[in-house]
Design a protein around this motif. Structure first.
Motif, mmCIF file in Angstrom:
data_model
loop_
_atom_site.group_PDB
_atom_site.id
_atom_site.type_symbol
_atom_site.label_atom_id
_atom_site.label_comp_id
_atom_site.label_asym_id
_atom_site.label_seq_id
_atom_site.Cartn_x
_atom_site.Cartn_y
_atom_site.Cartn_z
ATOM 1 N N GLY A 11 0.815 -1.226 0.000
ATOM 2 C CA GLY A 11 0.000 0.000 0.000
ATOM 3 C C GLY A 11 0.840 1.264 0.000
ATOM 4 N N THR A 12 0.157 2.396 -0.025
ATOM 5 C CA THR A 12 0.840 3.683 -0.096
ATOM 6 C C THR A 12 1.648 3.981 1.164
ATOM 7 O OG1 THR A 12 -1.033 4.462 -1.377
ATOM 8 C CG2 THR A 12 0.481 6.135 -0.590
ATOM 9 N N THR A 13 1.111 3.584 2.311
ATOM 10 C CA THR A 13 1.807 3.939 3.552
ATOM 11 C C THR A 13 2.432 2.736 4.244
ATOM 12 O OG1 THR A 13 -0.281 3.797 4.741
ATOM 13 C CG2 THR A 13 0.397 5.978 3.994
ATOM 14 N N GLN A 81 -0.343 -0.497 -4.421
ATOM 15 C CA GLN A 81 -0.690 0.895 -4.731
ATOM 16 C C GLN A 81 -0.474 1.030 -6.236
ATOM 17 O OE1 GLN A 81 2.238 3.908 -3.887
ATOM 18 N NE2 GLN A 81 3.672 2.456 -2.980
ATOM 19 N N ARG A 82 -1.430 1.664 -6.904
ATOM 20 C CA ARG A 82 -1.340 1.684 -8.361
ATOM 21 C C ARG A 82 -0.650 2.961 -8.843
ATOM 22 N NH1 ARG A 82 -7.502 1.589 -9.456
ATOM 23 N NH2 ARG A 82 -7.215 3.371 -8.093
ATOM 24 N N GLU A 83 -0.352 2.993 -10.112
ATOM 25 C CA GLU A 83 0.192 4.175 -10.837
ATOM 26 C C GLU A 83 1.608 4.589 -10.436
ATOM 27 O OE1 GLU A 83 -2.740 4.987 -8.893
ATOM 28 O OE2 GLU A 83 -4.228 4.433 -10.380
ATOM 29 N N THR A 84 2.013 4.321 -9.198
ATOM 30 C CA THR A 84 3.344 4.695 -8.734
ATOM 31 C C THR A 84 4.375 4.080 -9.675
ATOM 32 O OG1 THR A 84 2.575 4.895 -6.492
ATOM 33 C CG2 THR A 84 4.927 4.430 -6.756
ATOM 34 N N VAL A 101 5.301 8.648 -6.619
ATOM 35 C CA VAL A 101 4.054 8.087 -6.081
ATOM 36 C C VAL A 101 2.824 8.671 -6.774
ATOM 37 C CG1 VAL A 101 2.690 7.875 -3.950
ATOM 38 C CG2 VAL A 101 5.178 7.613 -3.887
ATOM 39 N N TRP A 102 1.771 7.858 -6.829
ATOM 40 C CA TRP A 102 0.524 8.261 -7.503
ATOM 41 C C TRP A 102 0.034 9.628 -7.044
ATOM 42 C CZ3 TRP A 102 -4.010 8.667 -4.476
ATOM 43 C CH2 TRP A 102 -3.954 8.080 -3.224
ATOM 44 N N GLN A 103 0.251 9.961 -5.772
ATOM 45 C CA GLN A 103 -0.263 11.234 -5.249
ATOM 46 C C GLN A 103 0.554 12.438 -5.713
ATOM 47 O OE1 GLN A 103 -0.048 10.356 -1.039
ATOM 48 N NE2 GLN A 103 -2.268 10.398 -0.906
ATOM 49 N N ALA A 133 -1.552 14.233 -13.389
ATOM 50 C CA ALA A 133 -0.266 13.776 -12.844
ATOM 51 C C ALA A 133 -0.406 12.471 -12.054
ATOM 52 C CB ALA A 133 0.315 14.858 -11.945
ATOM 53 N N TYR A 134 -1.622 12.104 -11.696
ATOM 54 C CA TYR A 134 -1.936 10.871 -10.968
ATOM 55 C C TYR A 134 -1.345 9.619 -11.647
ATOM 56 C CZ TYR A 134 -5.496 7.462 -9.137
ATOM 57 O OH TYR A 134 -6.170 6.405 -8.585
ATOM 58 N N PHE A 135 -1.439 9.566 -12.965
ATOM 59 C CA PHE A 135 -1.136 8.312 -13.679
ATOM 60 C C PHE A 135 0.353 8.199 -14.031
ATOM 61 C CE2 PHE A 135 -5.500 9.650 -14.439
ATOM 62 C CZ PHE A 135 -6.137 8.602 -13.803
ATOM 63 N N ASP A 243 -4.544 -2.510 -6.182
ATOM 64 C CA ASP A 243 -5.259 -2.757 -4.914
ATOM 65 C C ASP A 243 -6.756 -2.510 -4.991
ATOM 66 O OD1 ASP A 243 -4.993 0.021 -4.977
ATOM 67 O OD2 ASP A 243 -3.795 0.147 -3.154
ATOM 68 N N GLN A 244 -7.181 -1.510 -5.757
ATOM 69 C CA GLN A 244 -8.630 -1.225 -5.808
ATOM 70 C C GLN A 244 -9.391 -2.301 -6.572
ATOM 71 O OE1 GLN A 244 -9.526 0.875 -3.714
ATOM 72 N NE2 GLN A 244 -7.384 1.449 -3.332
ATOM 73 N N GLN A 245 -8.758 -2.817 -7.612
ATOM 74 C CA GLN A 245 -9.401 -3.906 -8.355
ATOM 75 C C GLN A 245 -9.411 -5.177 -7.520
ATOM 76 O OE1 GLN A 245 -7.372 -1.601 -9.617
ATOM 77 N NE2 GLN A 245 -7.883 -1.167 -11.754
ATOM 78 N N GLY A 264 -8.875 3.935 2.220
ATOM 79 C CA GLY A 264 -7.488 3.818 2.670
ATOM 80 C C GLY A 264 -6.877 5.207 2.708
ATOM 81 N N THR A 265 -5.647 5.345 2.228
ATOM 82 C CA THR A 265 -5.026 6.656 2.099
ATOM 83 C C THR A 265 -5.934 7.561 1.272
ATOM 84 O OG1 THR A 265 -2.886 5.573 2.097
ATOM 85 C CG2 THR A 265 -2.951 7.845 1.295
ATOM 86 N N GLY A 266 -6.324 7.032 0.116
ATOM 87 C CA GLY A 266 -7.345 7.674 -0.707
ATOM 88 C C GLY A 266 -8.611 6.839 -0.596
ATOM 89 N N CYS A 267 -9.570 7.154 -1.448
ATOM 90 C CA CYS A 267 -10.835 6.413 -1.405
ATOM 91 C C CYS A 267 -11.226 6.128 -2.853
ATOM 92 C CB CYS A 267 -11.870 7.300 -0.731
ATOM 93 S SG CYS A 267 -13.354 6.462 -0.266
ATOM 94 N N PHE A 268 -11.567 4.889 -3.133
ATOM 95 C CA PHE A 268 -11.777 4.512 -4.523
ATOM 96 C C PHE A 268 -13.030 3.660 -4.626
ATOM 97 C CE2 PHE A 268 -7.396 5.314 -3.664
ATOM 98 C CZ PHE A 268 -6.994 6.123 -4.715
ATOM 99 N N MET A 269 -13.989 4.161 -5.432
ATOM 100 C CA MET A 269 -15.209 3.395 -5.651
ATOM 101 C C MET A 269 -15.159 2.799 -7.059
ATOM 102 S SD MET A 269 -19.198 4.479 -5.604
ATOM 103 C CE MET A 269 -19.123 5.530 -4.194
HETATM 104 O O1 LIG Z 1 -2.571 2.562 -1.112
HETATM 105 P P1 LIG Z 1 -4.023 2.819 -1.221
HETATM 106 O O2 LIG Z 1 -4.841 1.706 -0.634
HETATM 107 O O3 LIG Z 1 -4.466 4.142 -0.733
HETATM 108 O O4 LIG Z 1 -4.400 2.794 -2.780
HETATM 109 C C1 LIG Z 1 -3.818 3.684 -3.652
HETATM 110 C C2 LIG Z 1 -4.430 3.540 -5.018
HETATM 111 O O5 LIG Z 1 -4.136 2.338 -5.630
HETATM 112 C C3 LIG Z 1 -4.027 4.690 -5.896
HETATM 113 O O6 LIG Z 1 -4.666 4.610 -7.136
#
Ligand SMILES: O=P(O)(O)OC[C@H](O)CO
Ligand SMILES: Nc1ncnc2c1ncn2[C@@H]1O[C@H](COP(=O)(O)OP(=O)(O)O)[C@@H](O)[C@H]1O
Length: 498
Positions: A11-13, A81-84, A101-103, A133-135, A243-245, A264-269
Motif C-alpha cells: 500500500g501507499t503507507t 498501490q497503483r500508478e506509482t 508516487v501516484w499522489q 499527474a496521478y497516472f 489494490d482497488q481492483q 485507505g489513504t485515498g478512497c476509490f469506488m
Molecule cells: O494505497 P491505497 O490503498 O491508498 O491505494 C492507492 C491507489 O491504488 C491509488 O490509485
C-alpha cells in the motif's frame, strides 16, 4: 497439499502480508509502515528499496507467525498501490530514482502541456483515464526527460519501467520476470484498454520506448516462482491486481452494477460494468477491473486522492490525535461540525473535479470551533467526496445502487460509516474481513492454482460484519451536500497554475 495462500499488499503507507486459509479468513498478518518522502510541496516519493524490504520482511513475518514454510503455500497473490512508477536497471536490479508516487503532483506541468497540445481526447478515448499527474505515463516521461542518458538506456532495454507489482515480481523472481497485469497496465496512460496493448501513438506522444515496458498478463495465472533463497523454497506467483481492483474482487462484486468503496489513504469506488467499457461524461475513469483467461471485465472508477490521509494529517500535521483510530472519539465530542467544511484537496482533487491546482480548504471557522469540529469535518469530507463519486456513477451508468460494500482502514470508523449511509441515503455494508484488498489478491492467486474452485467460493466466503442504514432525512442530507459543493468551489484553482 498446501493449505494456505499468501497475499502481498503493497500500500501507499505500509506493506502488508497476510496468510489466508481456505475459508478466506486471515491466519496471520504482518504490516510495516515505511517513509513518505516529500521533496517539495505537492510531491511524494518512496524509496523502492524500502518498498521491497518491508514487503519481504512482512512476508517472512506472516509465514513465521502462521508457523508455516514455503511448501505450505499454494500460491502468492500480489496487490499494490497503483500508478506509482519505478524505473530500474535490468542488470543490477537497482532503481534509477525514487518511486514517483501516484499522489505526486510533480508532473502537473507536463499534463498541462499535453492538454495545451490537444492530446487530452486521444488519451481519454484510448486509456479511459484523464490527463492528470496521478497516472504513471507522465512520471515515466519526467524521469526519462531529466536523467542524463536514461532514454537511450531504456531504448536498449537496459532500464525497465514497472508499477509496484512489476517491481516486486522482478525482485521476487530474482530478476527473471518482467510483467504486470491488465489492471495495473490500465492505470499507466500508455495502455489501450480496447485493443489490450501498449499504444504506439501514446508512447510516441510521451516519448516512452516500448522496450522498457512489462508484458501484460492475466490477473490470475501462474507467472513464475519465487527465488528459492527468499522463503526457503519456491512458491508460485499466481495473481496480480491493483489494490482497488483486488478489493473489488475480494468483495465479490462479480455482477454488473455491484460496487465497493475502499477507505485507505485515498478512497476509490469501483462499479462493475461487465464486458462494456462505459464512457464517462461525469469525470469517472473507465478502467479494467480484471482480466482472466483473456476476458476483460471493465469498471467505472471514482478516485478520491485524500481520504484516510486527512486523518493522518490531523495526527502528524496538527498533532490533534496520536492514533488514527482516536479521530472517532474526538469527532464524537460534538453533535455536528457547526457548519465547518473541510475540503482535503491536499494534492489537488480527483473525481469529479480533476483540479490539479485545488488545495486544502477549511471554511466556516468561528470562535466556537473546536478540535472536535475539525475532526468531524475531516471524517465527513470522506463521505461527501464519496457522494460526489456516487452521483457521477449513477449518472454515467444509469444504475441506482441498492447498497455499498465498504472496506479499508477507515471503514473501521463507525461514526464515518453511519454518516456515509446518511449522506448517500443507501445502506452501507461492512464485511467481516476488512482486508479485502489482500483477500482479493489471494483469491486471484488461489483460483489460478485450483486452491479455490471458482468464484462461487469467493461469494460464499463473503460475510457481513455490520450494516449501516440511513438515519438522516433526505432533505438534510441534500442540504449538507449542497453546502459541501459550495466549500469545494472555494478550494478550486488555488495553487499557482503550472
Ligand atoms: O494505497 P491505497 O490503498 O491508498 O491505494 C492507492 C491507489 O491504488 C491509488 O490509485
Ligand atoms: N478508525 C479510523 N478512522 C479513520 N481513519 C482511519 C482509522 N483507522 C485508520 N484510518 C486511516 O486509514 C488509512 C489506512 O488504511 P489502509 O487501508 O491501511 O490504507 P493504505 O492501504 O492506503 O495504506 C490511514 O490513512 C489512516 O489514517
Amino acid at each position: 497439499m498446501s493449505q494456505y495462500v499468501l497475499a502481498l499488499d503493497q500500500g501507499t503507507t505500509s506493506s502488508r502480508a497476510i496468510v489466508f486459509g481456505h475459508d478466506g479468513r486471515a491466519v496471520a498478518t504482518a504490516q510495516q509502515e515505511f517513509e513518505q518522502i516529500f521533496p517539495k510541496p505537492g510531491e511524494v516519493e518512496h524509496d523502492p528499496e524500502a518498498i521491497w524490504e518491508t514487503q519481504l520482511a512482512t512476508a517472512r513475518q506472516a509465514l513465521a507467525e502462521a508457523g508455516i514454510g514455503a511448501e505450505d503455500v499454494a500460491a502468492i497473490g500480489v496487490t499494490n498501490q497503483r500508478e506509482t512508477a519505478i524505473l530500474w536497471d535490468r542488470n543490477t536490479g537497482k532503481a534509477v530514482h525514487n518511486a514517483i508516487v501516484w499522489q505526486s503532483r510533480l508532473t502537473a506541468p507536463i499534463c498541462d502541456r499535453l492538454k495545451a497540445a490537444g492530446h487530452e481526447q486521444t488519451f481519454r478515448e484510448k486509456t479511459g483515464l484523464v490527463v492528470d499527474a496521478y497516472f504513471s505515463g507522465t512520471k515515466v516521461k519526467h524521469l526519462l526527460d531529466t536523467i542524463d542518458g536514461l532514454r537511450a538506456r531504456a531504448e536498449a532495454g537496459d532500464v525497465l519501467f514497472g508499477t509496484v507489482d512489476s517491481y516486486l515480481i522482478w525482485r521476487l523472481t530474482g530478476g527473471k520476470v518482467h510483467i504486470t497485469d491488465y489492471t495495473n497496465a490500465s492505470r499507466t496512460l500508455m495502455y489501450n484498454i480496447h485493443t489490450l496493448d501498449w499504444d504506439d501513438e501514446l508512447l510516441k506522444i510521451l516519448d516512452v520506448p516500448r522496450a522498457m515496458l512489462p508484458t501484460v498478463c492475466n490477473s490470475s495465472e501462474v507467472y513464475g516462482e519465487t527465488d528459492e533463497q527468499l522463503f526457503g523454497g519456491k512458491i508460485p506467483i499466481a495473481g496480480i491486481a491493483g489494490d482497488q481492483q483486488a478489493a473489488t474482487f475480494g468483495q465479490a462484486c462479480f455482477e454488473v452494477g455491484t460496487a465497493k468503496n475502499t477507505y485507505g489513504t485515498g478512497c476509490f469506488m469501483l462499479l462493475n460494468t461487465g464486458d462494456k467499457a462505459v464512457k464517462s461524461e461525469n469525470g469517472l475513469l473507465t478502467t479494467i477491473a480484471w482480466g482472466i483467461g483473456g476476458e476483460i471485465t471493465y469498471c467505472l472508477e471514482g478516485s478520491i486522492f485524500i481520504a484516510g490521509a486527512v486523518v493522518q494529517w490531523l495526527r502528524d500535521g496538527l498533532g490533534l490525535i496520536t492514533d488514527s483510530a482516536d479521530v472517532e472519539k474526538l469527532a464524537a465530542t460534538v453533535p455536528d461540525t457547526g457548519d465547518v467544511y473541510f475540503v482535503p484537496a491536499l494534492v489537488g482533487l480527483g473525481t469529479p473535479d480533476w483540479d490539479q491546482n485545488a488545495r486544502g480548504t477549511i471554511v466556516g471557522l468561528t470562535r466556537g470551533t473546536t478540535q472536535g469540529h475539525l475532526a468531524r469535518a475531516a471524517l465527513e469530507s470522506m463521505a461527501f467526496q464519496t457522494r460526489d463519486v456516487l452521483e457521477a456513477m449513477q449518472r454515467d451508468s444509469g444504475v441506482t445502487l441498492e447498497n455499498l460494500r465498504v472496506d479499508g482502514g477507515a471503514s473501521a470508523n463507525n461514526l464515518l460509516m453511519q454518516f456515509q449511509s446518511d449522506v448517500l441515503g443507501v445502506p452501507v455494508l461492512r464485511p467481516v474481513v476488512a482486508e479485502t484488498t489482500a483477500l482479493g489478491a489471494a483469491y486471484l492467486a488461489g483460483l489460478a492454482v485450483g486452491f479455490w474452485k471458482d468464484r462461487s467460493d469467493v461469494t460464499k466466503n463473503w460475510a457481513l460484519d455490520r450494516e449501516f442504514t440511513p438515519e438522516m432525512s433526505t432533505e438534510e442530507g441534500d442540504a449538507r451536500y449542497a453546502r459541501w459543493r459550495e466549500a469545494v468551489s472555494r478550494s478550486r484553482n488555488w495553487a499557482e497554475p503550472s
